[in-house]
Design a protein around this motif. Structure first.
Motif, PDB file in Angstrom:
ATOM      1  N   HIS A 110       0.791  -1.235   0.000  1.00 21.02           N
ATOM      2  CA  HIS A 110       0.000   0.000   0.000  1.00 21.02           C
ATOM      3  C   HIS A 110       0.819   1.278   0.000  1.00 21.02           C
ATOM      4  O   HIS A 110       0.293   2.340  -0.242  1.00 21.02           O
ATOM      5  N   GLY A 111       2.112   1.185   0.313  1.00 18.27           N
ATOM      6  CA  GLY A 111       2.887   2.411   0.445  1.00 18.27           C
ATOM      7  C   GLY A 111       3.775   2.703  -0.756  1.00 18.27           C
ATOM      8  O   GLY A 111       4.528   3.673  -0.740  1.00 18.27           O
ATOM      9  N   GLY A 112       3.729   1.855  -1.762  1.00 17.88           N
ATOM     10  CA  GLY A 112       4.534   2.107  -2.945  1.00 17.88           C
ATOM     11  C   GLY A 112       6.009   1.838  -2.749  1.00 17.88           C
ATOM     12  O   GLY A 112       6.836   2.226  -3.568  1.00 17.88           O
ATOM     13  N   THR A 113       6.400   1.164  -1.679  1.00 15.36           N
ATOM     14  CA  THR A 113       7.809   0.842  -1.477  1.00 15.36           C
ATOM     15  C   THR A 113       8.207  -0.386  -2.297  1.00 15.36           C
ATOM     16  O   THR A 113       7.357  -1.064  -2.867  1.00 15.36           O
ATOM     17  N   SER A 114       9.500  -0.649  -2.343  1.00 15.54           N
ATOM     18  CA  SER A 114       9.990  -1.792  -3.127  1.00 15.54           C
ATOM     19  C   SER A 114      10.911  -2.661  -2.288  1.00 15.54           C
ATOM     20  O   SER A 114      12.009  -2.972  -2.711  1.00 15.54           O
ATOM     21  N   PHE A 115      10.477  -3.045  -1.104  1.00 17.57           N
ATOM     22  CA  PHE A 115      11.339  -3.924  -0.309  1.00 17.57           C
ATOM     23  C   PHE A 115      11.484  -5.289  -0.978  1.00 17.57           C
ATOM     24  O   PHE A 115      12.564  -5.861  -1.025  1.00 17.57           O
ATOM     25  N   TYR A 116      10.379  -5.790  -1.465  1.00 18.40           N
ATOM     26  CA  TYR A 116      10.390  -7.150  -2.005  1.00 18.40           C
ATOM     27  C   TYR A 116      10.156  -7.193  -3.508  1.00 18.40           C
ATOM     28  O   TYR A 116      10.163  -8.260  -4.096  1.00 18.40           O
ATOM     29  N   LEU A 117       9.911  -6.048  -4.117  1.00 17.70           N
ATOM     30  CA  LEU A 117       9.436  -6.064  -5.493  1.00 17.70           C
ATOM     31  C   LEU A 117      10.465  -5.482  -6.448  1.00 17.70           C
ATOM     32  O   LEU A 117      11.095  -4.474  -6.150  1.00 17.70           O
TER      33      LEU A 117
END
Lengths: 602, 372
Positions: free
Chosen positions: A259-266
């Protein structure tokens, strides 16, 4: 309800100025619902866990129908599942939702919450000689967070896009992207919320168990006089406290990615369903797996240690012999606890992990077999030259040892990276972990329930039903999971709902039918147990002696139906370890009895 | 609910009722007989059942093996050299764990039977014995060291560098199928970028076939066309490998985590989006030869997705055709590079995948390309 009220009226005046021991100005609500009595909380965990077990077990029956009879339709399925089983066939979405929920429910809500929630709560104060937990309030909250998490998880079954369906390990990107799987939409948000509440519950409980064991032991109860149940529950709590926060952090990052637009795993993701390349770059999907398995592997021992502890205790009591090698048993529990934190990446041998790193994890993983072997040989020596009473608790404890051996040995296959290349994510894995941490933990739990039911409810469970329950379940468990090893050796992947299109895996049609049939029978037998449990609460044969099994531990010195505070009058003092059975010609010597002048030394 | 359903439920309920009544009755009987007598009888029955379970269990293990062993992969040789090592390791482990399994299970149920309660017997007070405990700490430890030793020896062999002469094939997972890429005549894979994926125009992998300016969250990115990609061969029907030639797979995923599972070669490796992985092996038998070895005219080397990847996971099948050198050359000669410079216009290009309906709503990446 009215009965509870009457009690309020009579007890209120009497106990108005009493403190400590008989701390009960209790309405029905404060006695049975928002109770701070560890025994009531234990029963709440147990009954909630049992309800979850029925739901989770029923799910496995439903997806076993699909696996056993992939080309058949069951119109009645549409009656109970609606759109999920249009025309009586389970849809792939539903199949994966069932598999995922079955795993999540059984691993967390039954075998963690239901198992250590029940027995840590029930046994720790009673066996160490404490009036209650260190913080009864936190203990109560621990249950209600568990309950809240349960409600949220249950509610996810009823939303339009369905519950989460990406496997109980919830690997991203699948679990992060609603466009990749409908179950990863709202269902996953509810799944994460429920799991977060579950983690909170676990931590509140665990901190309480640890502080209670460390601080509230009665006079004379040194750590080395603790029954092995308490040692096991203590280490279980330590494992949970140190590993659940890591899981939670993994979930929070997942939530940010969702939901936050982060890219930890993506990273580098193109979704064909919507024809879009996602903006995320630079994340690592493998990071999640490290965070997950840093809990995930200790979790296996969180499930197993309480069963080990209870089996040790019950084997000793009913063998009328001390547990063999008490210190070695404690030491091996400790070794398992330490090693449990150092082996997580053996779940990740084929993720592209650096082979050298993999080799370190092979070594550490196979090391766990050493304390496990010590435990098995010590259990065997405990029943050697014993005088065994096959109480319902005892037969389940023996079954536990058998299953632990069978499932433990296949761990030596999977922990070896070379073999894991071939066996990873096949039915061999299913067989391995269902035997070693599924069924065997259940056997430990059943043993505990049958053994301590008299203490919980002042009545016995029906033993004929218990023996039927035991033999059908033991035979059934082996019939279900033993042949699955062979499917694994054929390379048959797990989490497929239909193998008929595969030239390599379609030779097991008859076997799958057989397994499904046995699974249904075993499930029905568990209902027999549930019935026995609830029937016996109200109608079971009454317990008439304080110590029906002739056990040495403190819980059997409390009244048959102990009130809040456990002992009337003084808390008993402890003078010896918990395993003086058949010593110096005496059947057993309770922990409360001082060492005699002529007593032999062990 | 159908009548059969009601019928089955009724049978189930009846079964429950009867079992319960028997159990109830047995409780009354035990009260009549006296608790001690009832206990002794129950104990004898359960003790006897322990040994019955042991005997029947051992027979069952044997019968299960007879029935199911032929259905596993163990009856015929592994189709790769690495697989042979894995099979050897499997046999070593089976032998050692098998011995332990039989000894411990037999002891467990035999002891349970032999040392069941008897009024005459006195349990033996035997709290510990350091010698014994040291014995069964060291023996398992040494045995396990043996297993670790063998295991790691094979592990490093299998995960080591691929030989120089290995052919390279790229395999990319997507929901729910596999895409294979060969480097073409220049033996070099052309560069790709996931934002260039354009299924409508036959660019399934995002090959950088043209200079383009991509709008990304980090600003406009200028991508230079990579000529080494012009001759790359992109295939979805099957991966062709040569018998006896080592192959190094470069494994990618386009969306979620998949896993290249090759049961006949005993190999497996995850396909992780954003993090390419590799594995290598040498196929030993052609598909035709395997048909004879397995005695199965329909034999195929199947690629099974071994990592839960969504609702179509169970259908994510790929094919490997192992052929002779000559057949491979013949096959390769028939393949055309996927790059089609003359037909760059979207309308003219053949849509390679079934997703045509959705391409109408193609994203900005498409628009940029079309404009060029």
């Amino acid at each position: 309800m009215s009965h509870g009220h009457a009690e309020v009226l009579t007890t209120h005046d009497v106990h108005h100025d009493e403190h400590g021991v008989h701390h009960h100005h209790q309405s029905f609500i404060s006695k049975y619902v928002f109770s701070q009595d560890h025994k009531i909380i234990a029963k709440q965990f147990l009954i909630t866990g049992m309800i979850w077990a029925i739901i989770g077990g029923l799910m496995s029956v439903l997806f076993r129908l699909q696996l056993g009879y992939p080309d058949q339709t069951f119109p009645w399925l549409e009656d109970i599942l609606g759109n999920w089983a249009k025309g009586g066939k389970i849809t792939p979405e539903n199949y994966y939702a069932l598999v995922t929920m079955h795993g999540t429910i059984l691993v967390f809500f039954v075998l963690t919450g239901g198992l250590s929630g029940t027995f840590a709560n029930f046994l720790i104060p009673l066996q160490i000689g404490a009036r209650d937990m260190a913080s009864p309030m936190m203990n109560m909250l621990s249950y209600w967070f568990f309950f809240g998490g349960s409600i949220v998880m249950l509610s996810s079954l009823f939303i339009q896009t369905g519950p989460f369906s990406g496997g109980w390990t919830a690997y991203p990107p699948l679990s992060a992207l609603g466009d990749a799987s409908p179950g990863s939409k709202t269902g996953m948000d509810l799944w994460i919320t429920a799991m977060a509440m579950f983690v909170v519950s676990s931590l509140l409980g665990g901190l309480n168990y640890v502080s209670t064991v460390l601080n509230l032991r009665t006079k004379g109860m040194s750590m080395t006089r603790l029954p092995l149940t308490i040692w096991a529950l203590f280490f279980t709590a330590v494992l949970g406290i140190l590993s659940f926060p890591v899981l939670l952090s993994g979930f929070i990052l997942l939530l940010f990615d969702r939901h936050g637009g982060t890219s930890f795993y993506l990273s580098d993701i193109y979704i064909a369903a919507t024809n879009t390349a996602l903006p995320n770059e630079g994340g690592s999907a493998i990071l999640y797996q490290h965070l997950f398995w840093f809990l995930g592997h200790p979790e296996v021992y969180i499930i197993l240690l309480p069963a080990m502890g209870m089996a040790s205790e019950i084997l000793s009591v009913n063998s009328r012999k001390p547990i063999f090698g008490y210190m070695a048993m404690v030491g091996s529990l400790f070794a398992i606890t330490i090693l449990a934190f150092l082996v997580w990446a053996h779940h990740m041998f084929v993720t592209g992990l650096n082979p050298f790193l993999g080799s370190v994890f092979v070594l550490l993983t196979l090391l766990i077999a050493v304390p496990s072997a010590i435990k098995v040989f010590n259990w065997l020596t405990t029943i050697w030259k014993a005088n065994i009473k096959f109480t319902p608790g005892m037969v389940f404890a023996l079954g536990f040892v058998s299953l632990f051996i069978s499932g433990g040995l296949t761990g030596i296959f999977l922990g070896n990276s070379t073999l894991d290349i071939h066996l990873h994510d096949t039915y061999f894995v299913i067989a391995h972990f269902h035997i070693v941490m599924g069924v065997s933990a259940f056997f430990g739990m059943f043993a505990g329930i049958y053994h301590w039911f008299p203490k919980m409810y002042g009545r016995y469970m029906n033993s004929t039903l218990a023996y039927i329950h035991f033999w059908v379940t033991l035979v059934g468990a082996y019939l279900i999971f033993w042949p699955m090893h062979y499917e694994g050796l054929a390379g048959m992947p797990r989490r497929y709902l239909d193998y008929s299109n595969w030239a390599s895996f379609n030779q097991f049609g008859d076997l799958n039918k057989f397994i499904s049939t046995v699974a249904i029978i075993v499930f029905a037998t568990q209902l027999l147990f549930v019935f026995n449990f609830f029937y016996s609460i109200f109608k079971g044969r009454k317990v008439t002696t304080m110590n029906p099994w002739g056990a040495t531990t403190l819980e059997w010195t409390a009244p048959i139906r102990p009130g809040h505070g456990n002992w009337e009058g003084e808390i008993p003092e402890v003078h010896r370890w918990a395993y003086d059975y058949s010593k110096d010609g005496r059947d057993f010597i309770p922990q409360t009895e001082p060492i005699g002048p002529n007593e032999s030394h062990h | 609910m159908t009548t059969t359903g009601v019928f089955l439920l009724a049978i189930l309920a009846l079964g429950f009722l009867i079992t319960f009544q028997i159990a109830k009755a047995s409780e009354y009987v035990s009260v009549l007989k006296g608790e001690k007598k009832a206990f002794e009888q129950n104990n004898r029955i359960n003790g006897f059942l322990m040994v019955v379970f042991l005997v029947l269990g051992l027979i069952g293990v044997y019968m299960c093996n007879e029935a199911l062993y032929p259905k596993t992969l163990m009856t015929h040789p592994s189709a790769s050299d690495h697989g042979e090592n894995i099979d050897t390791m499997l046999k070593i482990t089976l032998l050692i764990t098998g011995i332990v399994f039989f000894i411990t299970q037999i002891l467990l149920f035999w002891f349970a039977y032999k040392y069941q309660y008897s009024e005459k017997r006195k349990a033996f007070y035997y709290p510990h014995n350091n010698k014994l405990e040291v014995l069964w700490t060291t023996v398992p430890a040494i045995t396990l060291c043996l297993l670790v030793g063998f295991g790691l020896y094979y592990w490093f062999k299998i995960t080591g560098e691929a030989p120089e002469n290995a052919m390279r094939v790229e395999i990319t997972g997507r929901q729910f199928g596999w895409i294979y890429r060969y480097p073409g005549k220049d033996n070099t894979f052309g560069k790709k970028y996931f934002r260039m994926i354009d299924e409508a125009n036959g660019n399934m992998l995002g090959m950088i076939w043209k200079d383009s300016a991509m709008k990304t969250p980090n600003g406009v990115q200028n991508l230079k066309a990579d000529a080494s990609g012009y001759d790359d061969i992109i295939e979805t029907s099957a991966m062709y490998l040569v018998k006896g030639t080592p192959v190094k797979l470069i494994i990618n995923s386009r969306d979620v985590i998949h896993d290249v599972g090759l049961p006949h070669f005993r190999m497996k490796m995850d396909a992780v989006p954003g993090t390419p992985t590799t594995m290598w092996f040498t196929p030993k038998y052609t598909t035709e030869e395997m048909k004879k070895i397995t005695n199965n005219p329909n034999f195929e080397y199947e690629i099974a997705c071994d990592q839960m990847c969504g609702n179509g996971h169970y259908s994510m099948k790929g094919l490997i055709k192992v052929v002779t050198e000559q057949e491979y050359k013949f096959w390769l000669a028939q393949q055309k590079p996927s790059y089609k410079p003359a037909e760059a216009a979207p309308a003219a290009s053949p849509a390679p995948v079934a997703d045509t309906a959705k391409t109408a709503a193609a994203g900005t990446a498409n628009a940029v390309l079309a404009a060029k």
